[in-house]
Enzyme design. Sequence first.
Site, mmCIF file in Angstrom:
data_model
loop_
_atom_site.group_PDB
_atom_site.id
_atom_site.type_symbol
_atom_site.label_atom_id
_atom_site.label_comp_id
_atom_site.label_asym_id
_atom_site.label_seq_id
_atom_site.Cartn_x
_atom_site.Cartn_y
_atom_site.Cartn_z
ATOM 1 N N SER A 14 0.830 -1.217 0.000
ATOM 2 C CA SER A 14 0.000 0.000 0.000
ATOM 3 C C SER A 14 0.856 1.256 0.000
ATOM 4 O O SER A 14 0.367 2.351 0.254
ATOM 5 C CB SER A 14 -0.972 0.004 1.184
ATOM 6 O OG SER A 14 -0.335 -0.404 2.368
ATOM 7 N N TYR A 154 3.652 -14.692 -14.048
ATOM 8 C CA TYR A 154 2.711 -13.802 -13.369
ATOM 9 C C TYR A 154 1.282 -14.310 -13.535
ATOM 10 O O TYR A 154 0.521 -14.433 -12.566
ATOM 11 C CB TYR A 154 2.844 -12.394 -13.943
ATOM 12 C CG TYR A 154 1.813 -11.416 -13.430
ATOM 13 C CD1 TYR A 154 1.920 -10.851 -12.163
ATOM 14 C CD2 TYR A 154 0.710 -11.050 -14.227
ATOM 15 C CE1 TYR A 154 0.969 -9.953 -11.693
ATOM 16 C CE2 TYR A 154 -0.237 -10.156 -13.766
ATOM 17 C CZ TYR A 154 -0.107 -9.605 -12.493
ATOM 18 O OH TYR A 154 -1.059 -8.725 -12.038
HETATM 19 N N1 LIG Z 1 -1.920 -2.345 -12.371
HETATM 20 C C1 LIG Z 1 -2.657 -3.192 -13.069
HETATM 21 O O1 LIG Z 1 -3.035 -2.927 -14.212
HETATM 22 C C2 LIG Z 1 -3.097 -4.494 -12.449
HETATM 23 C C3 LIG Z 1 -3.933 -5.336 -13.202
HETATM 24 C C4 LIG Z 1 -4.369 -6.533 -12.644
HETATM 25 C C5 LIG Z 1 -3.970 -6.866 -11.355
HETATM 26 N N2 LIG Z 1 -3.137 -6.041 -10.653
HETATM 27 C C6 LIG Z 1 -2.758 -6.451 -9.294
HETATM 28 O O2 LIG Z 1 -3.002 -5.389 -8.380
HETATM 29 C C7 LIG Z 1 -2.041 -5.442 -7.306
HETATM 30 C C8 LIG Z 1 -1.350 -4.108 -7.160
HETATM 31 O O3 LIG Z 1 -0.710 -3.779 -8.386
HETATM 32 P P1 LIG Z 1 -0.099 -2.325 -8.685
HETATM 33 O O4 LIG Z 1 -0.326 -2.065 -10.119
HETATM 34 O O5 LIG Z 1 -0.572 -1.339 -7.672
HETATM 35 O O6 LIG Z 1 1.471 -2.631 -8.469
HETATM 36 P P2 LIG Z 1 2.678 -1.597 -8.254
HETATM 37 O O7 LIG Z 1 2.296 -0.245 -8.690
HETATM 38 O O8 LIG Z 1 3.856 -2.239 -8.892
HETATM 39 O O9 LIG Z 1 2.867 -1.588 -6.660
HETATM 40 C C9 LIG Z 1 3.332 -2.759 -6.046
HETATM 41 C C10 LIG Z 1 3.220 -2.675 -4.545
HETATM 42 O O10 LIG Z 1 3.661 -3.938 -4.029
HETATM 43 C C11 LIG Z 1 4.808 -3.749 -3.212
HETATM 44 N N3 LIG Z 1 5.798 -4.783 -3.493
HETATM 45 C C12 LIG Z 1 6.421 -5.038 -4.675
HETATM 46 N N4 LIG Z 1 7.302 -6.047 -4.516
HETATM 47 C C13 LIG Z 1 7.232 -6.426 -3.224
HETATM 48 C C14 LIG Z 1 7.903 -7.398 -2.451
HETATM 49 N N5 LIG Z 1 8.862 -8.191 -2.968
HETATM 50 N N6 LIG Z 1 7.590 -7.507 -1.140
HETATM 51 C C15 LIG Z 1 6.662 -6.692 -0.598
HETATM 52 N N7 LIG Z 1 5.994 -5.752 -1.266
HETATM 53 C C16 LIG Z 1 6.279 -5.622 -2.569
HETATM 54 C C17 LIG Z 1 5.369 -2.387 -3.551
HETATM 55 O O11 LIG Z 1 6.045 -1.886 -2.396
HETATM 56 P P3 LIG Z 1 7.350 -0.905 -2.513
HETATM 57 O O12 LIG Z 1 6.788 0.471 -2.807
HETATM 58 O O13 LIG Z 1 8.003 -0.983 -1.187
HETATM 59 O O14 LIG Z 1 8.176 -1.419 -3.646
HETATM 60 C C18 LIG Z 1 4.111 -1.613 -3.921
HETATM 61 O O15 LIG Z 1 3.466 -1.110 -2.775
HETATM 62 C C19 LIG Z 1 -1.111 -6.598 -7.665
HETATM 63 O O16 LIG Z 1 -1.551 -7.764 -7.009
HETATM 64 C C20 LIG Z 1 -1.285 -6.756 -9.158
HETATM 65 O O17 LIG Z 1 -0.965 -8.046 -9.613
HETATM 66 C C21 LIG Z 1 -2.690 -4.874 -11.176
#
Ligand SMILES: NC(=O)c1ccc[n+]([C@@H]2O[C@H](COP(=O)([O-])OP(=O)(O)OC[C@H]3O[C@@H](n4cnc5c(N)ncnc54)[C@H](OP(=O)(O)O)[C@@H]3O)[C@@H](O)[C@H]2O)c1
Length: 241
Positions: A14, A154
């Site tokens: 988050s 993924y």
């Molecule tokens: N964006 C899309 O279009 C999309 C579509 C379908 C599903 N999703 C899903 O939605 C969720 C959030 O995606 P998002 O787009 O918000 O991703 P994001 O922008 O890449 O953010 C990822 C978040 O996860 C944390 N994180 C990454 N690697 C980590 C690790 N090794 N250990 C602990 N925390 C970690 C990050 O923390 P740090 O800031 O500390 O790195 C960040 O808070 C995911 O489950 C993703 O698969 C996203």
Amino acid sequence: MNKLNGKWALVTGSSRGIGQQIALGLAQLGCNVVVHGRKLENTKQTLEKLLAYEIETHAVAGDLGTPQGINLVINGANAHPGQIDILYNNAAIMGENTTITTSTLDLWQRVFQVNLFATVMLSNAFAPAMIERGFGRIINLTSGIANQPNLAAYSASKAAVDKYTKDFAVHLNDTGVHVATVDPGWLKTDMGGENAFAGVETVLPGALMPVLDENNDPHGGNGRFYPAQHYKHLKLPTENA
Ligand SMILES: NC(=O)c1ccc[n+]([C@@H]2O[C@H](COP(=O)([O-])OP(=O)(O)OC[C@H]3O[C@@H](n4cnc5c(N)ncnc54)[C@H](OP(=O)(O)O)[C@@H]3O)[C@@H](O)[C@H]2O)c1
């Protein structure tokens, strides 16, 4: 008073992106929030945004790519606030874009570690106390990704999350604890990239439906799949609504 007042939610990942929106949405419902990022300093921006709400916050850090990091998150939340009523398993990684036949064991292990294994371990850590209290919500972020063999690790990890959630739901029947999946849609975040269909804020209020949706049936939303974009025109109830 909203039913989430006084409850505590842990939202993994988050510090930014979709997890940050979920944290803000929960705060709007009066829910206290444990913010998580890999490092404590990464949670600063979300904590600052949460100052706009009359809720309590806490921050935990840990790399979900390692068993030690998972334990740091669990121990941090157990130390304070000591009770997690709502768990969003949101943090995930996509891994490198690579030809499927050259994808390495290391890539598959890294992706499954964060996206599936950490989800299972965090759920195992917090679900028993939820069951004992007769209330809990566990929401696993999934994805509609399809036909992209270059991101097979993924994609398969999210399919595994879907299957895990369905089996877990059977275990949770009649406990007052519900597990559900949310597909946020393709959104402009660091993971989703600039070409995504919609802004990150459109994940609300859909991502909150599993904590709002009681359905007045004995199983509530247990085991349900929530496509967040289907709810994007609904108005989010406010803390005092
Ligand atoms: N964006 C899309 O279009 C999309 C579509 C379908 C599903 N999703 C899903 O939605 C969720 C959030 O995606 P998002 O787009 O918000 O991703 P994001 O922008 O890449 O953010 C990822 C978040 O996860 C944390 N994180 C990454 N690697 C980590 C690790 N090794 N250990 C602990 N925390 C970690 C990050 O923390 P740090 O800031 O500390 O790195 C960040 O808070 C995911 O489950 C993703 O698969 C996203």
